[in-house]
Design a protein around this motif. Structure first.
Motif, PDB file in Angstrom:
ATOM      1  N   ARG A   2       0.847  -1.194   0.000  1.00  0.00           N
ATOM      2  CA  ARG A   2       0.000   0.000   0.000  1.00  0.00           C
ATOM      3  C   ARG A   2       0.883   1.245   0.000  1.00  0.00           C
ATOM      4  O   ARG A   2       1.804   1.357   0.801  1.00  0.00           O
ATOM      5  CB  ARG A   2      -0.876  -0.017   1.252  1.00  0.00           C
ATOM      6  N   PHE A   3       0.621   2.135  -0.901  1.00  0.00           N
ATOM      7  CA  PHE A   3       1.392   3.369  -1.004  1.00  0.00           C
ATOM      8  C   PHE A   3       0.651   4.510  -0.320  1.00  0.00           C
ATOM      9  O   PHE A   3      -0.574   4.568  -0.358  1.00  0.00           O
ATOM     10  CB  PHE A   3       1.642   3.745  -2.467  1.00  0.00           C
ATOM     11  N   PRO A   4       1.397   5.450   0.266  1.00  0.00           N
ATOM     12  CA  PRO A   4       0.731   6.600   0.884  1.00  0.00           C
ATOM     13  C   PRO A   4       0.173   7.526  -0.185  1.00  0.00           C
ATOM     14  O   PRO A   4       0.615   7.482  -1.333  1.00  0.00           O
ATOM     15  CB  PRO A   4       1.860   7.287   1.648  1.00  0.00           C
ATOM     16  N   PRO A   5      -0.777   8.383   0.172  1.00  0.00           N
ATOM     17  CA  PRO A   5      -1.212   9.409  -0.777  1.00  0.00           C
ATOM     18  C   PRO A   5      -0.006  10.266  -1.150  1.00  0.00           C
ATOM     19  O   PRO A   5       0.903  10.454  -0.333  1.00  0.00           O
ATOM     20  CB  PRO A   5      -2.239  10.225   0.017  1.00  0.00           C
ATOM     21  N   HIS A   6       0.001  10.769  -2.368  1.00  0.00           N
ATOM     22  CA  HIS A   6       1.161  11.523  -2.851  1.00  0.00           C
ATOM     23  C   HIS A   6       1.564  12.659  -1.917  1.00  0.00           C
ATOM     24  O   HIS A   6       2.746  12.889  -1.683  1.00  0.00           O
ATOM     25  CB  HIS A   6       0.929  12.068  -4.255  1.00  0.00           C
ATOM     26  N   GLY A   7       0.605  13.348  -1.353  1.00  0.00           N
ATOM     27  CA  GLY A   7       0.904  14.483  -0.476  1.00  0.00           C
ATOM     28  C   GLY A   7       1.675  14.103   0.777  1.00  0.00           C
ATOM     29  O   GLY A   7       2.210  14.965   1.465  1.00  0.00           O
ATOM     30  N   GLU A   8       1.770  12.816   1.084  1.00  0.00           N
ATOM     31  CA  GLU A   8       2.468  12.358   2.284  1.00  0.00           C
ATOM     32  C   GLU A   8       3.859  11.795   2.002  1.00  0.00           C
ATOM     33  O   GLU A   8       4.575  11.437   2.937  1.00  0.00           O
ATOM     34  CB  GLU A   8       1.617  11.303   2.998  1.00  0.00           C
ATOM     35  N   CYS A   9       4.254  11.702   0.752  1.00  0.00           N
ATOM     36  CA  CYS A   9       5.530  11.056   0.408  1.00  0.00           C
ATOM     37  C   CYS A   9       6.732  11.745   1.058  1.00  0.00           C
ATOM     38  O   CYS A   9       7.579  11.068   1.649  1.00  0.00           O
ATOM     39  CB  CYS A   9       5.709  10.979  -1.105  1.00  0.00           C
ATOM     40  N   ALA A  10       6.836  13.054   0.961  1.00  0.00           N
ATOM     41  CA  ALA A  10       7.996  13.762   1.517  1.00  0.00           C
ATOM     42  C   ALA A  10       8.065  13.580   3.024  1.00  0.00           C
ATOM     43  O   ALA A  10       9.138  13.310   3.582  1.00  0.00           O
ATOM     44  CB  ALA A  10       7.946  15.242   1.152  1.00  0.00           C
ATOM     45  N   ASP A  11       6.919  13.683   3.703  1.00  0.00           N
ATOM     46  CA  ASP A  11       6.897  13.496   5.153  1.00  0.00           C
ATOM     47  C   ASP A  11       7.278  12.075   5.529  1.00  0.00           C
ATOM     48  O   ASP A  11       8.000  11.855   6.499  1.00  0.00           O
ATOM     49  CB  ASP A  11       5.519  13.824   5.727  1.00  0.00           C
ATOM     50  N   LEU A  12       6.810  11.116   4.760  1.00  0.00           N
ATOM     51  CA  LEU A  12       7.134   9.715   5.039  1.00  0.00           C
ATOM     52  C   LEU A  12       8.638   9.476   4.904  1.00  0.00           C
ATOM     53  O   LEU A  12       9.239   8.801   5.740  1.00  0.00           O
ATOM     54  CB  LEU A  12       6.353   8.794   4.103  1.00  0.00           C
ATOM     55  N   LEU A  13       9.252  10.034   3.873  1.00  0.00           N
ATOM     56  CA  LEU A  13      10.696   9.883   3.703  1.00  0.00           C
ATOM     57  C   LEU A  13      11.455  10.490   4.881  1.00  0.00           C
ATOM     58  O   LEU A  13      12.387   9.877   5.416  1.00  0.00           O
ATOM     59  CB  LEU A  13      11.149  10.527   2.389  1.00  0.00           C
ATOM     60  N   ALA A  14      11.051  11.673   5.313  1.00  0.00           N
ATOM     61  CA  ALA A  14      11.704  12.328   6.454  1.00  0.00           C
ATOM     62  C   ALA A  14      11.506  11.505   7.724  1.00  0.00           C
ATOM     63  O   ALA A  14      12.444  11.342   8.516  1.00  0.00           O
ATOM     64  CB  ALA A  14      11.161  13.746   6.628  1.00  0.00           C
ATOM     65  N   GLU A  15      10.312  10.953   7.913  1.00  0.00           N
ATOM     66  CA  GLU A  15      10.032  10.138   9.096  1.00  0.00           C
ATOM     67  C   GLU A  15      10.871   8.861   9.090  1.00  0.00           C
ATOM     68  O   GLU A  15      11.379   8.438  10.134  1.00  0.00           O
ATOM     69  CB  GLU A  15       8.550   9.787   9.159  1.00  0.00           C
ATOM     70  N   GLN A  16      11.025   8.238   7.923  1.00  0.00           N
ATOM     71  CA  GLN A  16      11.817   7.013   7.841  1.00  0.00           C
ATOM     72  C   GLN A  16      13.291   7.295   8.150  1.00  0.00           C
ATOM     73  O   GLN A  16      13.944   6.497   8.822  1.00  0.00           O
ATOM     74  CB  GLN A  16      11.666   6.372   6.463  1.00  0.00           C
ATOM     75  N   MET A  17      13.802   8.419   7.689  1.00  0.00           N
ATOM     76  CA  MET A  17      15.186   8.784   7.999  1.00  0.00           C
ATOM     77  C   MET A  17      15.326   9.108   9.489  1.00  0.00           C
ATOM     78  O   MET A  17      16.308   8.727  10.123  1.00  0.00           O
ATOM     79  CB  MET A  17      15.640   9.958   7.136  1.00  0.00           C
ATOM     80  N   ALA A  18      14.340   9.792  10.064  1.00  0.00           N
ATOM     81  CA  ALA A  18      14.364  10.115  11.494  1.00  0.00           C
ATOM     82  C   ALA A  18      14.383   8.833  12.327  1.00  0.00           C
ATOM     83  O   ALA A  18      15.054   8.771  13.359  1.00  0.00           O
ATOM     84  CB  ALA A  18      13.177  10.995  11.864  1.00  0.00           C
ATOM     85  N   ALA A  19      13.669   7.818  11.868  1.00  0.00           N
ATOM     86  CA  ALA A  19      13.658   6.539  12.578  1.00  0.00           C
ATOM     87  C   ALA A  19      15.044   5.899  12.586  1.00  0.00           C
ATOM     88  O   ALA A  19      15.358   5.093  13.462  1.00  0.00           O
ATOM     89  CB  ALA A  19      12.634   5.596  11.951  1.00  0.00           C
ATOM     90  N   MET A  20      15.882   6.278  11.623  1.00  0.00           N
ATOM     91  CA  MET A  20      17.266   5.791  11.574  1.00  0.00           C
ATOM     92  C   MET A  20      18.218   6.756  12.279  1.00  0.00           C
ATOM     93  O   MET A  20      19.427   6.585  12.241  1.00  0.00           O
ATOM     94  CB  MET A  20      17.707   5.594  10.113  1.00  0.00           C
ATOM     95  N   GLY A  21      17.649   7.816  12.874  1.00  0.00           N
ATOM     96  CA  GLY A  21      18.467   8.766  13.619  1.00  0.00           C
ATOM     97  C   GLY A  21      19.099   9.852  12.776  1.00  0.00           C
ATOM     98  O   GLY A  21      20.060  10.489  13.200  1.00  0.00           O
ATOM     99  N   VAL A  22      18.556  10.098  11.584  1.00  0.00           N
ATOM    100  CA  VAL A  22      19.114  11.112  10.687  1.00  0.00           C
ATOM    101  C   VAL A  22      18.041  12.155  10.382  1.00  0.00           C
ATOM    102  O   VAL A  22      16.972  11.821   9.866  1.00  0.00           O
ATOM    103  CB  VAL A  22      19.632  10.487   9.375  1.00  0.00           C
ATOM    104  N   GLU A  23      18.340  13.420  10.687  1.00  0.00           N
ATOM    105  CA  GLU A  23      17.421  14.530  10.400  1.00  0.00           C
ATOM    106  C   GLU A  23      17.722  15.043   8.988  1.00  0.00           C
ATOM    107  O   GLU A  23      18.862  15.399   8.688  1.00  0.00           O
ATOM    108  CB  GLU A  23      17.624  15.646  11.416  1.00  0.00           C
TER     109      GLU A  23
END
Length: 68
Positions: A2-23
């Protein structure tokens, strides 16, 4: 898958990097200057290219910790 709505892609990428400890910042515009951290853009399932770069605060933390 399942893919997120397009408007959420940038936030999802930032959240995934934050989960790895990278801002990071996520942008549809390429960086104005290349750095050692500049990578090829990530293309979301909707076909939009995103550049992912560490923030200045992240670079400062790495420098203080003698990391990358």
């Amino acid at each position: 898958m399942r893919f997120p709505p397009h408007g959420e892609c940038a936030d999802l990428l930032a959240e995934q990097m934050a989960a790895m400890g990278v801002e990071v910042t996520v942008s549809t515009e390429p960086p104005t200057a290349r750095s050692p951290y500049t990578a090829d853009p990530f293309t979301c399932p909707h076909g939009v290219s995103y550049w992912i770069e560490p923030t200045a605060a992240q670079l400062t933390r790495w420098a203080a910790e003698d990391l990358p």
